[in-house]
Enzyme design. Structure first.
Site, mmCIF file in Angstrom:
data_model
loop_
_atom_site.group_PDB
_atom_site.id
_atom_site.type_symbol
_atom_site.label_atom_id
_atom_site.label_comp_id
_atom_site.label_asym_id
_atom_site.label_seq_id
_atom_site.Cartn_x
_atom_site.Cartn_y
_atom_site.Cartn_z
ATOM 1 N N SER A 102 0.760 -7.972 1.213
ATOM 2 C CA SER A 102 1.783 -6.946 1.589
ATOM 3 C C SER A 102 1.179 -5.791 1.995
ATOM 4 O O SER A 102 0.544 -4.924 1.418
ATOM 5 C CB SER A 102 2.604 -6.690 0.281
ATOM 6 O OG SER A 102 3.264 -7.650 -0.279
ATOM 7 N N LYS A 176 9.499 -7.655 3.540
ATOM 8 C CA LYS A 176 9.139 -7.391 2.309
ATOM 9 C C LYS A 176 9.067 -6.018 1.763
ATOM 10 O O LYS A 176 9.360 -6.002 0.540
ATOM 11 C CB LYS A 176 7.293 -7.663 2.269
ATOM 12 C CG LYS A 176 6.686 -7.464 1.101
ATOM 13 C CD LYS A 176 7.178 -8.400 -0.271
ATOM 14 C CE LYS A 176 6.597 -8.099 -1.568
ATOM 15 N NZ LYS A 176 5.261 -8.444 -1.750
ATOM 16 N N LYS A 244 2.630 1.435 -4.376
ATOM 17 C CA LYS A 244 2.218 1.581 -2.850
ATOM 18 C C LYS A 244 3.148 0.750 -1.851
ATOM 19 O O LYS A 244 3.195 1.150 -0.857
ATOM 20 C CB LYS A 244 0.934 0.390 -2.937
ATOM 21 C CG LYS A 244 0.168 -0.068 -1.818
ATOM 22 C CD LYS A 244 -0.198 -1.442 -1.756
ATOM 23 C CE LYS A 244 0.713 -2.778 -1.633
ATOM 24 N NZ LYS A 244 0.140 -3.977 -1.665
#
Length: 297
Positions: A102, A176, A244
């Site tokens: 990711s 995502k 994050k």
């Protein structure tokens, strides 16, 4: 069993962590030749009983691979492994890198361009479903890149979950980010709602049962809501990782001129949780941050 071209592709997996291990094991169990590397060799050696070939460097792991899967911490780690630890230069022309980490969409586009200069193809294909989905082969896989490259990777991806081609390079990472925005925001909504009920004297577990099946029901309510009821915040996906992802979403929004005030609010809540020592709790542990604010710890 999924059908492969003859012979089936040789696969390298770079990053044998919480997600990488069960995913690489599934590929081994499907009969593929798998080469594996991880920064900590002992994590990679866990795959040897399943037939994986263990390597000391990323370049060694990818040397014979047709398809390389990367499952690394963030975009900087992907760049380091591919371009500074020479994995990219160890790849054969015509091979395909499927980055399932990711990272930010702009990083995915940069990596794809640099690999193309070496005659290596690229897909960004991050996943959702956590370790449970990785174990079961039921991950949601969001892929960006050329349609032909997606079709080439599809038999391998099908062993890991349900893959969808969502657009050009970087689009997988955008999907995502959308997934993580919805997950993070919904975790916060479920936690706050259940805590309101507890503060007011209702049985939090019964409330979760009562609203299940209605418009407020969701996978988050079912899975993460139960973790909240049980106060089970053992790490499956850490608060630090969720933070994050929220920051990556805000960075990408700023790059394209998009205002994301709801994501910004929850980014701050997850940041507060990290500041208060909760970074390694499961991301459902945002409940603990909100409980603390309301004197319910």
């Amino acid at each position: 069993m999924n059908a492969f071209s003859s012979p089936p592709p040789t696969v390298a997996v770079l990053g044998i962590g919480m997600m990488g291990f069960p995913m690489a094991r599934r590929l081994c169990e499907a009969g593929l030749t798998v080469h594996a590397w991880n920064r900590s060799r002992d994590k990679t050696e866990r795959l040897q009983p399943f037939g994986a070939h263990v390597h000391d460097t990323p370049a060694q792991a990818v040397a014979q691979a047709d398809i390389v899967i990367t499952l690394l911490q963030d975009g900087l780690a992907v760049e380091d492994v591919l371009f500074h630890q020479s994995a990219a230069h160890g790849l054969r022309p015509g091979s395909l890198v499927v980055d399932m980490s990711s990272i930010q969409p702009r990083q995915a586009r940069d990596h794809a361009a640099r690999l193309a200069a070496l005659q290596v193809r690229h897909l960004d294909a991050p996943v959702s479903g956590g370790t449970v989905g990785a174990e079961a082969g039921t991950l949601a896989i969001m892929a960006g890149g050329r349609a032909a490259d997606f079709e080439r990777a599809q038999p391998v991806l099908a062993l890991l979950g349900r893959a969808t081609h969502v657009g050009p390079t970087g689009a997988g990472q955008l999907a995502k980010l959308a997934n993580q925005m919805i997950v993070g925001i919904t975790i916060g909504a479920v936690a706050e709602a259940l805590l309101l009920c507890e503060k007011g004297g209702a049985d939090m577990g019964k409330v979760r049962q009562a609203i299940a099946g209605g418009f407020a029901d969701s996978r988050i309510l079912q899975v993460h809501g139960q973790r909240m009821v049980e106060r089970d915040f053992d790490k499956r996906a850490a608060i630090a990782v969720q933070l994050k992802d929220m920051r990556n979403a805000l960075s990408t929004a700023q790059e394209i001129g998009f205002d994301a005030p709801i994501t910004a609010l929850f980014e701050q809540l997850f940041a507060d949780a990290v500041d208060h020592g909760l970074a390694e709790l499961d991301h459902s542990g945002l409940f603990v941050e909100l409980a603390s604010r309301n004197g319910l710890c």
